[in-house]
Design a protein around this motif. Structure first.
Motif, PDB file in Angstrom:
ATOM      1  N   TYR A   9       0.844  -1.193   0.000  1.00  0.00           N
ATOM      2  CA  TYR A   9       0.000   0.000   0.000  1.00  0.00           C
ATOM      3  C   TYR A   9       0.884   1.249   0.000  1.00  0.00           C
ATOM      4  N   LEU A  10       1.901   1.258   0.854  1.00  0.00           N
ATOM      5  CA  LEU A  10       2.796   2.416   0.924  1.00  0.00           C
ATOM      6  C   LEU A  10       3.605   2.597  -0.353  1.00  0.00           C
ATOM      7  N   TYR A  11       4.022   1.511  -0.974  1.00  0.00           N
ATOM      8  CA  TYR A  11       4.713   1.633  -2.268  1.00  0.00           C
ATOM      9  C   TYR A  11       3.831   2.374  -3.266  1.00  0.00           C
ATOM     10  N   GLU A  12       2.561   2.023  -3.266  1.00  0.00           N
ATOM     11  CA  GLU A  12       1.650   2.681  -4.203  1.00  0.00           C
ATOM     12  C   GLU A  12       1.426   4.144  -3.834  1.00  0.00           C
ATOM     13  N   THR A  13       1.318   4.457  -2.539  1.00  0.00           N
ATOM     14  CA  THR A  13       1.103   5.851  -2.164  1.00  0.00           C
ATOM     15  C   THR A  13       2.299   6.715  -2.534  1.00  0.00           C
ATOM     16  N   TRP A  14       3.501   6.114  -2.478  1.00  0.00           N
ATOM     17  CA  TRP A  14       4.713   6.849  -2.837  1.00  0.00           C
ATOM     18  C   TRP A  14       5.032   6.726  -4.323  1.00  0.00           C
ATOM     19  N   ALA A  21       3.576  -3.479  -7.036  1.00  0.00           N
ATOM     20  CA  ALA A  21       3.020  -3.320  -5.689  1.00  0.00           C
ATOM     21  C   ALA A  21       1.527  -3.631  -5.693  1.00  0.00           C
ATOM     22  N   ASP A  22       0.821  -3.163  -6.711  1.00  0.00           N
ATOM     23  CA  ASP A  22      -0.613  -3.434  -6.817  1.00  0.00           C
ATOM     24  C   ASP A  22      -0.858  -4.935  -6.958  1.00  0.00           C
ATOM     25  N   MET A  23      -0.074  -5.589  -7.796  1.00  0.00           N
ATOM     26  CA  MET A  23      -0.212  -7.031  -7.986  1.00  0.00           C
ATOM     27  C   MET A  23       0.049  -7.765  -6.658  1.00  0.00           C
ATOM     28  N   LEU A  27      -2.420 -10.093  -4.382  1.00  0.00           N
ATOM     29  CA  LEU A  27      -2.045 -11.464  -4.020  1.00  0.00           C
ATOM     30  C   LEU A  27      -2.065 -11.669  -2.509  1.00  0.00           C
ATOM     31  N   ALA A  28      -1.550 -10.694  -1.763  1.00  0.00           N
ATOM     32  CA  ALA A  28      -1.543 -10.791  -0.301  1.00  0.00           C
ATOM     33  C   ALA A  28      -2.970 -10.845   0.236  1.00  0.00           C
ATOM     34  N   ARG A  29      -3.847 -10.026  -0.332  1.00  0.00           N
ATOM     35  CA  ARG A  29      -5.255 -10.043   0.100  1.00  0.00           C
ATOM     36  C   ARG A  29      -5.892 -11.390  -0.215  1.00  0.00           C
ATOM     37  N   SER A  70      -9.226   3.174  -3.387  1.00  0.00           N
ATOM     38  CA  SER A  70      -8.778   4.039  -4.480  1.00  0.00           C
ATOM     39  C   SER A  70      -7.406   3.586  -4.944  1.00  0.00           C
ATOM     40  N   ARG A  71      -7.123   3.793  -6.196  1.00  0.00           N
ATOM     41  CA  ARG A  71      -5.789   3.524  -6.723  1.00  0.00           C
ATOM     42  C   ARG A  71      -5.077   4.850  -7.015  1.00  0.00           C
ATOM     43  N   ASP A  72      -5.710   5.951  -6.643  1.00  0.00           N
ATOM     44  CA  ASP A  72      -5.109   7.272  -6.823  1.00  0.00           C
ATOM     45  C   ASP A  72      -4.135   7.523  -5.669  1.00  0.00           C
ATOM     46  N   ALA A  73      -2.865   7.749  -5.995  1.00  0.00           N
ATOM     47  CA  ALA A  73      -1.819   7.872  -4.975  1.00  0.00           C
ATOM     48  C   ALA A  73      -2.120   8.981  -3.962  1.00  0.00           C
ATOM     49  N   ALA A  74      -2.634  10.118  -4.414  1.00  0.00           N
ATOM     50  CA  ALA A  74      -2.931  11.226  -3.490  1.00  0.00           C
ATOM     51  C   ALA A  74      -4.033  10.833  -2.501  1.00  0.00           C
ATOM     52  N   LYS A  75      -5.074  10.176  -2.991  1.00  0.00           N
ATOM     53  CA  LYS A  75      -6.150   9.723  -2.104  1.00  0.00           C
ATOM     54  C   LYS A  75      -5.631   8.651  -1.158  1.00  0.00           C
ATOM     55  N   MET A  76      -4.779   7.786  -1.657  1.00  0.00           N
ATOM     56  CA  MET A  76      -4.210   6.734  -0.820  1.00  0.00           C
ATOM     57  C   MET A  76      -3.360   7.339   0.295  1.00  0.00           C
TER      58      MET A  76
END
Length: 112
Positions: A9-14, A21-23, A27-29, A70-76
């Motif tokens: 999640y943090l990789y995606e936010t940054w 990271a999304d994949m 997978l983790a979920r 959300s997949r939007d980094a700013a919202k994340m």
């Protein structure tokens, strides 16, 4: 302590390695959800354990909803404090479950 979910999640936010990271987050979920389902439905799971698994499911649902809202980094990034707080609840509940699974059965008593 960061879980795999938190890490990806943090990789995606940054915006670092977002596609991998999304994949990995998905997978983790999938893995975590599958293990919960397996424990919920197994006839070998003791009632006491099933109760803790139900509690873990209860705290897991809002956490995973937040992770995938959300997949939007700013919202994340804005949701990161909420995700972190929910993550702590999931980790606490998971630790309780693991402790229960590691408990030695009482002599002469069944675990079911």
């Amino acid at each position: 302590m960061l879980s795999a979910h938190d890490e990806f999640y943090l990789y995606e936010t940054w915006e670092i390695n977002t596609a991998p990271a999304d994949m990995e987050l998905h997978l983790a979920r999938a893995h975590f959800t599958a293990v919960l389902m397996q424990m919920e439905t197994s006839p070998l799971t003791a009632p006491k354990i099933k109760t803790q698994v139900a509690e873990l499911r209860r705290v897991w649902e809002p956490y995973q909803t937040t992770l995938f809202a959300s997949r939007d980094a700013a919202k994340m990034r804005r949701n990161a404090p909420l995700a972190a707080g929910l993550s702590e609840r999931v980790l606490e509940s998971t630790e309780k479950l693991v402790a229960m699974l590691l408990e030695k059965p009482q002599a002469g008593s069944a675990q079911r």
